[in-house]
Structure formats: structure tokens, C-alpha cells
Write a protein that holds these residues in place. Structure first.
Motif, mmCIF file in Angstrom:
data_model
loop_
_atom_site.group_PDB
_atom_site.id
_atom_site.type_symbol
_atom_site.label_atom_id
_atom_site.label_comp_id
_atom_site.label_asym_id
_atom_site.label_seq_id
_atom_site.Cartn_x
_atom_site.Cartn_y
_atom_site.Cartn_z
ATOM 1 N N ARG A 202 0.809 -0.997 -0.233
ATOM 2 C CA ARG A 202 0.080 0.014 0.190
ATOM 3 C C ARG A 202 0.837 1.231 0.072
ATOM 4 N NH1 ARG A 202 -4.127 2.753 4.061
ATOM 5 N NH2 ARG A 202 -2.595 1.858 5.438
ATOM 6 N N SER A 227 -3.621 10.496 -1.790
ATOM 7 C CA SER A 227 -4.335 9.444 -2.472
ATOM 8 C C SER A 227 -3.690 7.933 -1.864
ATOM 9 C CB SER A 227 -3.984 9.474 -3.856
ATOM 10 O OG SER A 227 -4.584 10.697 -4.526
ATOM 11 N N TYR A 230 -3.324 0.191 -3.373
ATOM 12 C CA TYR A 230 -3.095 -0.798 -2.840
ATOM 13 C C TYR A 230 -3.061 -1.892 -4.084
ATOM 14 C CZ TYR A 230 -4.354 -4.873 0.443
ATOM 15 O OH TYR A 230 -4.223 -5.681 1.126
ATOM 16 N N TYR A 243 -6.220 -1.045 -6.297
ATOM 17 C CA TYR A 243 -7.402 -0.638 -5.594
ATOM 18 C C TYR A 243 -6.994 0.836 -5.289
ATOM 19 C CZ TYR A 243 -8.932 -5.266 -4.748
ATOM 20 O OH TYR A 243 -9.076 -6.365 -4.905
ATOM 21 N N SER A 245 -7.746 4.992 -4.027
ATOM 22 C CA SER A 245 -8.393 5.850 -3.408
ATOM 23 C C SER A 245 -7.762 7.313 -3.788
ATOM 24 C CB SER A 245 -9.087 5.811 -1.951
ATOM 25 O OG SER A 245 -8.318 6.699 -1.035
ATOM 26 N N LYS A 263 -9.759 -0.657 -9.217
ATOM 27 C CA LYS A 263 -10.925 -0.802 -8.474
ATOM 28 C C LYS A 263 -11.024 0.621 -7.509
ATOM 29 C CE LYS A 263 -11.967 -5.661 -8.342
ATOM 30 N NZ LYS A 263 -13.459 -5.912 -8.303
ATOM 31 N N THR A 264 -12.240 1.346 -7.326
ATOM 32 C CA THR A 264 -12.470 2.212 -6.331
ATOM 33 C C THR A 264 -13.534 1.783 -5.711
ATOM 34 O OG1 THR A 264 -13.970 3.755 -7.536
ATOM 35 C CG2 THR A 264 -11.701 3.757 -8.144
ATOM 36 N N LYS A 265 -14.090 2.716 -4.556
ATOM 37 C CA LYS A 265 -14.955 2.396 -3.601
ATOM 38 C C LYS A 265 -16.280 2.167 -4.548
ATOM 39 C CE LYS A 265 -16.526 3.995 0.631
ATOM 40 N NZ LYS A 265 -17.852 5.149 0.197
ATOM 41 N N ASP A 266 -16.569 3.153 -5.445
ATOM 42 C CA ASP A 266 -17.906 3.515 -5.970
ATOM 43 C C ASP A 266 -17.643 2.659 -7.420
ATOM 44 O OD1 ASP A 266 -19.269 5.161 -3.935
ATOM 45 O OD2 ASP A 266 -17.240 5.877 -4.306
ATOM 46 N N ASP A 268 -15.459 0.269 -10.906
ATOM 47 C CA ASP A 268 -14.205 -0.147 -11.227
ATOM 48 C C ASP A 268 -14.031 0.344 -12.815
ATOM 49 O OD1 ASP A 268 -14.343 -1.584 -9.057
ATOM 50 O OD2 ASP A 268 -15.009 -3.596 -10.181
ATOM 51 N N GLY A 282 -12.526 10.263 -1.437
ATOM 52 C CA GLY A 282 -13.765 9.832 -0.693
ATOM 53 C C GLY A 282 -14.581 11.402 -0.380
ATOM 54 N N LYS A 313 -21.761 10.004 -7.233
ATOM 55 C CA LYS A 313 -22.081 8.959 -6.050
ATOM 56 C C LYS A 313 -23.647 9.230 -5.378
ATOM 57 C CE LYS A 313 -17.336 8.993 -4.558
ATOM 58 N NZ LYS A 313 -16.641 9.515 -3.500
#
Lengths: 409, 184
Positions: A202, A227, A230, A243, A245, A263-266, A268, A282, A313
Motif C-alpha cells: 500500500r 491518495s 493498494y 485499488y 482511493s 477498483k475504487t470504492k464506487d 471499477d 472519498g 455517487k
């Protein structure tokens, strides 16, 4: 042979760089004046300027004698025929297609490598006021300035901002990477990697930070302020997954049989060998994917170059807008590029880099749009001054709080 | 700077490969002779110049004017040459003197840039005239030139006169520098 590579910010101090660049520019100016005088095109003012330089520049007489020496000129004319222009141009053309930014490829091949974030200064930049009613006004400013931060000088004259260095060392140690001398960063943990075990790493980029790393498959990632990425030290399996952010610019190594997915939280972003920027903070309602070249897919929709997908979002809406993709490419060249963007968006981005809070005296100001392109540098005052020059806004910076005011001009 | 060259730079900044090629052609010989001041091997000089131009291509978009572009180009050439020397230094002495050589580098840039302009003017001459000028500059007599090129001494004289008239037009004050050309 291993090629020497461009990019000189890595082994010289920041201040030293600025001063030296100014000296180089001065030499070029003198050369232009002399050439002009040879062509008989000097204006009276330039003539006086050349006279003055002739007095001031210590080696001027030596240089002029050198230029006047026709034997030397003849030698140069003959000896430069040794160099193969066509062959070199072919090499350049090949390099232009290279996805990997030169000096990174040299440093490491197996796993992630961090490069020191380099804080540096601007020589030239411009700002445009994008107000619809006016034609693009352009401000050209020539400025240079010095770092306000504590600099650490290493043997060999290299200077690094102290707080940045500490951050970097901490990050590097966490990842088993040793800082070598000069600009050499080695990945020490490499041999200890178990081939069968999938190790994730990370990288956390703080406010004001910026990192460039190369993943195991050769993909290059530029991570911007605040930022996180991962990622596996080695990719295995069919899909290459990372991953994110925050914000990152990706140049993905083409490998059709192993799709690359950010991949992000919300959402791909599925990649098919390409360059693009993903902004997924975020604290922002939107996730922006900007495609520079190639092809990516966002929520099942294919993006074309110079297109941006904006995902909201709060509503789950996906919309598109056209952009100048090249401006996103420049982000990795450590430039801030904004195209007709809201002052509020611009300042929140700046706040991540310079670490301040924004307060608007008049909320309408947040909606004003500006476009500009400039190199990242340390003194936020300089940037603010540029925005002030448009006569649209004024600023006051007090203890890390930036107050945005109506312009009094 | 002429309008044309301003245009060239902005086309390059916008990512035009043709503009870049034109700039490469303009600067390649000067870039090589500059790097050759530090590195003797022809192939290595070409490599350093090649890598520098690739780097310049990647930086397109940030060159706001020619002074900045040229300064950046020479700066990058110099650094890449130093980088090469550091990596391939056999003993401590080799290249050690180069490190603190800023004054000489600044002089070299002026010389290379002015020569670039002069050579550009000479290279506009038709081949034979160009060759005659080149040989004259190198100190050959008219007889030697005539013999070498297989032409009469009178042809050498008249070609030289025409070349000189052309150069005087191109570089109005050149004759001050190259007084040798006055002896036709």
C-alpha cells in the motif's frame, strides 16, 4: 548500453536548478543577440543590450574569438557529419512510442518503486480567465522563486525538503525499499518475495505529496496528493487488479490476456492497455475517469480518448463530457492543468497539494471558472497571485486558511 | 524570432510530430557537437542526443518560448552527458573536471547556438558553393580547392563571389567575422 535519461530534477537541488536554468537562459539570449547582429537585425535597444552583456559577461571576448575562428567553424562543419541524423531520429521515434517514462524503467523492473516527490519551481506559466463574455485573456508571467522549506543538503550537493524526505523515508522503509545514493532507489524486498504468495503493498501519498511508481507488469502510476494505492507486488491470475482511493494517472502496459482493473470504492475501471486518469476522492461526490488514449470501460460503458466519465455517487448517475486528454497526460509531468473549471474545484485540488482550508467571503466566487496550466511549485502565494491577476478574485492566506474575496481592482 | 518559428514551437507543444521532426533537424548537429565536447564516442553522443529528444518530446506542452526551449534542451543534454559520464567513469579523474564546469558550459552554449545559425546560412548554399566555402574556411588555397573539386580556379573564384554575396545577404555582418572570404 543503458541509456542516459532525461529529467534532471533528481540529482540536483531545487534552488541550484533554478539558478542554473536562469544562467542557461541568459546564454541563449546572448546567442540570439549575436546571431541577430550577424544578420544585421539588431534594434538600437538590442545593440545596447549586447554591448552591456559584452562588458558584463566575463568570457564574452573569449566566446566571440571562438565564434570568429573560421578554422574551428570548418572543423565543426566537417566533424558534425560523423553523426547519423536518420539513425538517431529512428531511435527517437521508437522512444516516442515508449509507454514507460524513461528514467523509471531504469530504476526497477520487478515491483513498485517510489520516486521522491520533487518540489520545484516554475519558469513560465500562464493563466487564462475563461469568463464567457471575454475572449481568452492570456497572462504570461516569467517568475522564479525560492523554496520556503527547510532543505537538507546531501553529499554531492543534493537538496531535499526535510519534511518531504522524512515522509518518503517512512514510506520507503515500510515497503522494504532502501534509499541508495544519488537518485538510485532499490527495491530490497525483491528477493525475499515468495513467488507463490500474493503480497499486497500500500502506498499512502500525503497532502502535498506526489509519487510515481512502476508496478510489476511495467504499468506506470502517478499518484497525486492524498491518495492511496493498494496493489500486489506481483500480478498473478487472469486479472491485474489494483485499488485506488484519491487520484492517479495510469499508463497501463498492454496485455490483452490479463485485463487491468482499477477498483475504487464506487466503481471499477476496466482497462484495455491505455493511459487515463482516475479521480476518486472519498470527500468528493464525483468520480472522474479521463481517457487520454486507448480504451477503458466504466460501469459497462466504453470510453473513447478525450472523453471523461463523471459518476455522481449521490444519484448514481453517469455522464460524459469531452476533455483535452493531453492535459491529463501533463499531470504526470508535474503540472496543474485546469480547463474551465470551478474555482472551488481548483482550490480544493490546490488545498491537497499546499495543505490549506478554503473559506469564501461570497459563495458566488466559488462558481467562477478558470483555466490554466502551470508547473507545481512550493509557494502557494505565487499561484494565488496569478489568479488575482485576472482581476476576478482576491485572496488572503492566514494560518492555513485561505479567504477568497471579491477583487477590489 | 520569426512568426514562423513561433508557430513551429506552438505546433510542437500541441503534439505535432512534423513540427518536432523539424526542430530535431534544426538542432541535431548542434546538439551532437555540444555533447561531443564531453563524450568522445560518436555512438554514445548519438544515444545521449536521442534520449534527450525523447525526453523533450515527453515535455511538449510546457515550452512557452524559444529561449526556454533552447535553455531546457541544452540543460538536458548537459545533464544526460554528465549522467553518462558518472555511470561510466573508469577512474575518479575522468570527467571529474566536467562537474564544476558551469562557466565553460555557458560559453559553449553561446558558441554552439551562434554556429548553428551560421552553418544554417552556409548550408543554404548550392552544394558546390557550400563545399568551396567550407574548404576556404578550413584554410585551403584556391588552387587546392580547384584541384580537389576538379574545376578551374576561375570557377572557384566566381562561385566564391556568388557564395559570398549570398552570405552577405543572409548574414549581413558575417564578413566582419570571416575576413578570409574578402580575399577572392
Amino acid at each position: 548500453m543503458e541509456h542516459p535519461r532525461g529529467g534532471f530534477l533528481h540529482y540536483r537541488g531545487v534552488i541550484h536548478e533554478i539558478v542554473l536554468m536562469e544562467k542557461f537562459k541568459n546564454s541563449i539570449k546572448i546567442a540570439e543577440l549575436i546571431s541577430k547582429s550577424l544578420r544585421g537585425e539588431l534594434t538600437g535597444e538590442e545593440q545596447r543590450e549586447l554591448e552591456r552583456l559584452r562588458q558584463e559577461y566575463p568570457d564574452m571576448e573569449k566566446v566571440l574569438a571562438d565564434i570568429r575562428d573560421e578554422r574551428k567553424l570548418a572543423e565543426v562543419m566537417v566533424s558534425r557529419k560523423r553523426f547519423d541524423r536518420e539513425k538517431t531520429w529512428k531511435g527517437v521515434k521508437k522512444g516516442m512510442k515508449r509507454q514507460i517514462t524513461p528514467w523509471i524503467g531504469r530504476v526497477a523492473r520487478y515491483a513498485a518503486v517510489l520516486l521522491l516527490p520533487v518540489v520545484f519551481a516554475v519558469a513560465f506559466w500562464f493563466v487564462r480567465d475563461w469568463k464567457a463574455s471575454r475572449e481568452e485573456m492570456q497572462y504570461v508571467v516569467d517568475a522564479h522563486f525560492e523554496s520556503g522549506k527547510t532543505l537538507l543538503e546531501l553529499p554531492g550537493g543534493r537538496q531535499i525538503a526535510l519534511d518531504t524526505l522524512q515522509n518518503v523515508m517512512r514510506e520507503l522503509n515500510q515497503h522494504g525499499i532502501e534509499v541508495g545514493n544519488e537518485n538510485d532507489l532499490r527495491y530490497a524486498g525483491r528477493d525475499s518475495l515468495d513467488a507463490k504468495k500474493k503480497e499486497y503493498h500500500r502506498i499512502v501519498v500525503p497532502r502535498g505529496g506526489e509519487y510515481n511508481l512502476q508496478l510489476a507488469d511495467g504499468t506506470n502510476v502517478w499518484l497525486f496528493a492524498e491518495s492511496e494505492l493498494y496493489f500486489p507486488a506481483r500480478f498473478d491470475g487472469r486479472i491485474r487488479e489494483v485499488y485506488l482511493s484519491g487520484e492517479g494517472y495510469f499508463e497501463v502496459t498492454h496485455d490483452a490476456s490479463h485485463p487491468f482493473v482499477v477498483k475504487t470504492k464506487d466503481l471499477d475501471v476496466k482497462v484495455l492497455g491505455t493511459s487515463f486518469n482516475v479521480k476518486a476522492y472519498g470527500n468528493m461526490d464525483v468520480v472522474e475517469t479521463s481517457l487520454v488514449e486507448g480504451k477503458v470501460s466504466v460501469k459497462g460503458q466504453i470510453l473513447r480518448p478525450n472523453m471523461q466519465a463523471v459518476y455522481r455517487k449521490s444519484t448514481g448517475e453517469l455522464s460524459y463530457k469531452s476533455i483535452i486528454g493531453d492535459n491529463y497526460r501533463l499531470r504526470k509531468e508535474r503540472m496543474f492543468v485546469f480547463e474551465r473549471e470551478r474555482l472551488d474545484d481548483i482550490l480544493s485540488e490546490m488545498a491537497r497539494w499546499y495543505d490549506f482550508q478554503v473559506f469564501y467571503q461570497n459563495p458566488e466566487l466559488a462558481e467562477k471558472r478558470f483555466g490554466f496550466k502551470l508547473q507545481k511549485y512550493e509557494e502557494v502565494e505565487t499561484l494565488l497571485h496569478i489568479l488575482q491577476l485576472t482581476g476576478e478574485v482576491d485572496f488572503e492566506l492566514k494560518d492555513k486558511v485561505l479567504i477568497v474575496k471579491n477583487s477590489v481592482r | 524570432m520569426t512568426k514562423n518559428s513561433v508557430n513551429l514551437l506552438s505546433r510542437f507543444n500541441a503534439g505535432s510530430e512534423r513540427a518536432f521532426k523539424e526542430m530535431f533537424d534544426d538542432f541535431f548537429p548542434a546538439a551532437c557537437s555540444f555533447v561531443a565536447r564531453y563524450i568522445p564516442e560518436v555512438a554514445t553522443v548519438e544515444d545521449v542526443v536521442q534520449e534527450t529528444f525523447i525526453h523533450i518530446w515527453e515535455k511538449r506542452g510546457m515550452f512557452t518560448d524559444w529561449v526556454y526551449f533552447k535553455a531546457y534542451l541544452y540543460r538536458a543534454l548537459y545533464n544526460n552527458a554528465l549522467y553518462y559520464l558518472r555511470g561510466h567513469r573508469v577512474t575518479e579523474e575522468v570527467g571529474a573536471g566536467v562537474e564544476d564546469d558551469t562557466g565553460n558550459v555557458l560559453d559553449a552554449i553561446i558558441t554552439e547556438e551562434v554556429r548553428r545559425e551560421i552553418i544554417a546560412a552556409i548550408s543554404k548554399l548550392p552544394t558546390e558553393r557550400g563545399k568551396i566555402i567550407e574548404m576556404t574556411l578550413a584554410g585551403n588555397s584556391q588552387e587546392e580547392i580547384a584541384r580537389e573539386l576538379g574545376i578551374s580556379v576561375n570557377t572557384v573564384k566566381s562561385q566564391k563571389r556568388k557564395a559570398y554575396a549570398f552570405l552577405r545577404e543572409e548574414l549581413k555582418n558575417l564578413f566582419v567575422l570571416f575576413w578570409v572570404l574578402l580575399y577572392l
